[in-house]
Design a protein around this motif. Structure first.
Motif, PDB file in Angstrom:
ATOM      1  N   TRP A  76      78.657  12.392 -12.942  1.00  0.00           N
ATOM      2  CA  TRP A  76      77.399  11.134 -12.826  1.00  0.00           C
ATOM      3  C   TRP A  76      76.958  10.713 -13.840  1.00  0.00           C
ATOM      4  CZ3 TRP A  76      79.074  11.943  -8.116  1.00  0.00           C
ATOM      5  CH2 TRP A  76      79.263  13.108  -7.449  1.00  0.00           C
ATOM      6  N   LEU A  77      77.526  11.046 -14.993  1.00  0.00           N
ATOM      7  CA  LEU A  77      77.160  10.527 -16.231  1.00  0.00           C
ATOM      8  C   LEU A  77      78.377   9.470 -16.677  1.00  0.00           C
ATOM      9  CD1 LEU A  77      76.437  13.619 -18.690  1.00  0.00           C
ATOM     10  CD2 LEU A  77      74.749  12.023 -17.199  1.00  0.00           C
ATOM     11  N   ARG A  78      77.913   7.943 -16.073  1.00  0.00           N
ATOM     12  CA  ARG A  78      78.912   6.836 -16.284  1.00  0.00           C
ATOM     13  C   ARG A  78      78.814   6.570 -17.629  1.00  0.00           C
ATOM     14  NH1 ARG A  78      77.736   1.053 -13.807  1.00  0.00           N
ATOM     15  NH2 ARG A  78      76.709   0.861 -15.637  1.00  0.00           N
ATOM     16  N   PRO A  79      80.078   6.184 -18.094  1.00  0.00           N
ATOM     17  CA  PRO A  79      80.132   5.618 -19.678  1.00  0.00           C
ATOM     18  C   PRO A  79      79.288   4.633 -19.920  1.00  0.00           C
ATOM     19  CG  PRO A  79      82.404   6.415 -18.496  1.00  0.00           C
ATOM     20  CD  PRO A  79      81.632   6.418 -17.451  1.00  0.00           C
ATOM     21  N   ARG A  80      78.787   4.342 -21.009  1.00  0.00           N
ATOM     22  CA  ARG A  80      78.045   3.272 -21.350  1.00  0.00           C
ATOM     23  C   ARG A  80      78.976   2.173 -21.578  1.00  0.00           C
ATOM     24  NH1 ARG A  80      74.000   5.810 -25.875  1.00  0.00           N
ATOM     25  NH2 ARG A  80      73.038   7.525 -24.573  1.00  0.00           N
ATOM     26  N   HIS A  81      78.211   0.687 -21.200  1.00  0.00           N
ATOM     27  CA  HIS A  81      78.564  -0.524 -21.643  1.00  0.00           C
ATOM     28  C   HIS A  81      79.963  -0.673 -20.873  1.00  0.00           C
ATOM     29  CE1 HIS A  81      75.883  -0.365 -24.842  1.00  0.00           C
ATOM     30  NE2 HIS A  81      76.439   1.096 -25.569  1.00  0.00           N
ATOM     31  N   MET A  82      79.906  -0.381 -19.610  1.00  0.00           N
ATOM     32  CA  MET A  82      80.986  -0.904 -18.692  1.00  0.00           C
ATOM     33  C   MET A  82      80.889  -1.943 -18.051  1.00  0.00           C
ATOM     34  SD  MET A  82      82.483   1.652 -15.679  1.00  0.00           S
ATOM     35  CE  MET A  82      82.967   3.054 -16.432  1.00  0.00           C
ATOM     36  N   PRO A  83      81.755  -2.775 -18.390  1.00  0.00           N
ATOM     37  CA  PRO A  83      81.739  -4.278 -17.785  1.00  0.00           C
ATOM     38  C   PRO A  83      82.187  -4.113 -16.343  1.00  0.00           C
ATOM     39  CG  PRO A  83      83.878  -3.894 -19.196  1.00  0.00           C
ATOM     40  CD  PRO A  83      83.150  -2.666 -19.272  1.00  0.00           C
ATOM     41  N   TRP A  84      81.678  -5.503 -15.563  1.00  0.00           N
ATOM     42  CA  TRP A  84      82.145  -5.477 -14.046  1.00  0.00           C
ATOM     43  C   TRP A  84      83.609  -5.454 -13.789  1.00  0.00           C
ATOM     44  CZ3 TRP A  84      84.604  -9.630 -12.147  1.00  0.00           C
ATOM     45  CH2 TRP A  84      84.788 -10.712 -12.904  1.00  0.00           C
ATOM     46  N   GLN A  85      84.412  -6.196 -14.847  1.00  0.00           N
ATOM     47  CA  GLN A  85      85.738  -6.025 -14.557  1.00  0.00           C
ATOM     48  C   GLN A  85      86.198  -4.523 -14.613  1.00  0.00           C
ATOM     49  OE1 GLN A  85      84.126  -7.693 -16.996  1.00  0.00           O
ATOM     50  NE2 GLN A  85      84.951  -9.766 -17.240  1.00  0.00           N
ATOM     51  N   ALA A  86      85.624  -3.581 -15.233  1.00  0.00           N
ATOM     52  CA  ALA A  86      86.121  -2.433 -15.322  1.00  0.00           C
ATOM     53  C   ALA A  86      85.825  -1.671 -13.897  1.00  0.00           C
ATOM     54  CB  ALA A  86      85.435  -1.346 -16.619  1.00  0.00           C
ATOM     55  N   LEU A  87      84.467  -2.008 -13.418  1.00  0.00           N
ATOM     56  CA  LEU A  87      84.069  -1.518 -12.199  1.00  0.00           C
ATOM     57  C   LEU A  87      85.046  -1.687 -10.985  1.00  0.00           C
ATOM     58  CD1 LEU A  87      80.613  -1.862 -12.476  1.00  0.00           C
ATOM     59  CD2 LEU A  87      81.799   0.188 -12.605  1.00  0.00           C
ATOM     60  N   LEU A  88      85.732  -3.134 -11.284  1.00  0.00           N
ATOM     61  CA  LEU A  88      86.626  -3.590 -10.058  1.00  0.00           C
ATOM     62  C   LEU A  88      87.887  -2.785 -10.231  1.00  0.00           C
ATOM     63  CD1 LEU A  88      86.065  -7.491 -10.170  1.00  0.00           C
ATOM     64  CD2 LEU A  88      85.326  -5.982  -8.391  1.00  0.00           C
ATOM     65  N   LEU A  89      88.238  -2.395 -11.469  1.00  0.00           N
ATOM     66  CA  LEU A  89      89.832  -1.915 -11.556  1.00  0.00           C
ATOM     67  C   LEU A  89      89.600  -0.521 -10.991  1.00  0.00           C
ATOM     68  CD1 LEU A  89      90.766  -2.827 -15.352  1.00  0.00           C
ATOM     69  CD2 LEU A  89      91.770  -3.655 -13.126  1.00  0.00           C
ATOM     70  N   ILE A  90      88.347   0.220 -11.269  1.00  0.00           N
ATOM     71  CA  ILE A  90      88.180   1.398 -10.800  1.00  0.00           C
ATOM     72  C   ILE A  90      88.334   1.394  -9.197  1.00  0.00           C
ATOM     73  CG2 ILE A  90      86.323   3.381 -10.571  1.00  0.00           C
ATOM     74  CD1 ILE A  90      85.552   2.641 -13.343  1.00  0.00           C
ATOM     75  N   GLY A  91      87.469   0.502  -8.749  1.00  0.00           N
ATOM     76  CA  GLY A  91      87.572   0.250  -7.511  1.00  0.00           C
ATOM     77  C   GLY A  91      88.861   0.136  -6.719  1.00  0.00           C
TER      78      GLY A  91
END
Length: 266
Positions: free
Chosen positions: A171-186
């Motif tokens: 639940w401790l998400r890495p800091r400074h994660m851009p939205w592009q990274a969230l799309l890749l994780i999805g």
């Protein structure tokens, strides 16, 4: 580690929700002590190595080499059958082992004796992921037909992800994660985990398991091709030839080639 946890927890939860929507009784697997212990072992000793150790191999090397090493898993199964079940390998298995050894040698040494082109760390994590890939094929054999692939795989992923959470909080998400990274994780969760496993399991309704396994054996080839096209990973001709030999070896273990050759001859 965080990416592996999020991948397994999210994909497992999605599969169990799909199981519930299809009225496949997702909690029935916990009603029996035998099936409960098996799904726990499936998550801890199968899915954690095949997911987490594979990512460590990718981090230490690249996706194509890590995937090729992971697809040595059929030979781990052959070794298990020899040691545990006292079953000697068939002729196709012996040929496959020899071909795989040649491919692995070319992959590791780049064709030069005494030289190691792949770091020992990549080999270490890659071979452990191969053991995990073999384990996920062996452990759930008894419970998969009874409880279905969605329930078995979903609970295994959830158990594995939550077990890793005791060491490192997901639940401790890495800091400074851009939205592009969230799309890749999805994409990793939905395309690389949920869709891939669900479609693979659905394929058994239309084709034989041997055919599905043979098609699945081409994953190292696709990983190599996409690494070259999208990630611009420099690969030598020895990497490509060694990878091709390993894919051929997996095919030899999956399909009885001698049977088809005899049919063609007659």
């Amino acid at each position: 580690m965080w990416l592996t946890q999020i991948r397994m927890i999210s994909a497992g939860a999605i599969m169990l929700v799909l199981s519930g929507l299809r009225k496949q009784k997702p909690f029935a697997i916990w009603h029996q002590r035998h099936s409960a212990l098996q799904v726990i072992a499936y998550g801890l000793f199968g899915l954690i190595p095949v997911q987490f150790f594979y990512f460590l191999a990718v981090q230490a090397g690249n996706a194509s080499i890590a995937t090729i090493l992971q697809y040595l898993c059929p030979f781990v199964i052959v070794l298990y059958n020899v040691v545990r079940l006292r079953q000697l390998p068939q002729r196709s298995e012996v040929i496959g082992i020899i071909v795989a050894f040649m491919g692995t040698f070319l992959l590791v040494t780049n064709g030069h004796f005494g030289a190691i082109a792949v770091s020992p760390l990549v080999l270490f994590w890659g071979l452990l992921s191969a053991v995990g890939a073999a384990t996920i094929a062996l452990i759930p054999r008894d419970i998969m037909p009874e409880f279905g692939p969605l329930n078995t795989t979903g609970w295994g992923l959830l158990v594995a992800g939550l077990a890793m959470n005791t060491y490192h909080s997901a639940w401790l998400r890495p800091r400074h994660m851009p939205w592009q990274a969230l799309l890749l994780i999805g994409a990793i969760i939905l395309v690389g985990t949920v869709f891939a496993l669900v479609l693979f399991n659905m394929s058994f309704q239309y084709i034989k398991p041997t055919t599905a396994s043979l098609l699945d054996a081409f994953e190292p080839l696709s990983a190599t091709v996409f690494s070259i096209l999208l990630l611009r990973v420099p690969l030598t001709r020895y990497d490509l030839f060694g990878g091709a030999l390993i894919i051929l070896a997996v095919a030899l273990l999956t399909v009885d080639v001698s049977h088809y050759l005899r049919r063609l001859w007659h």
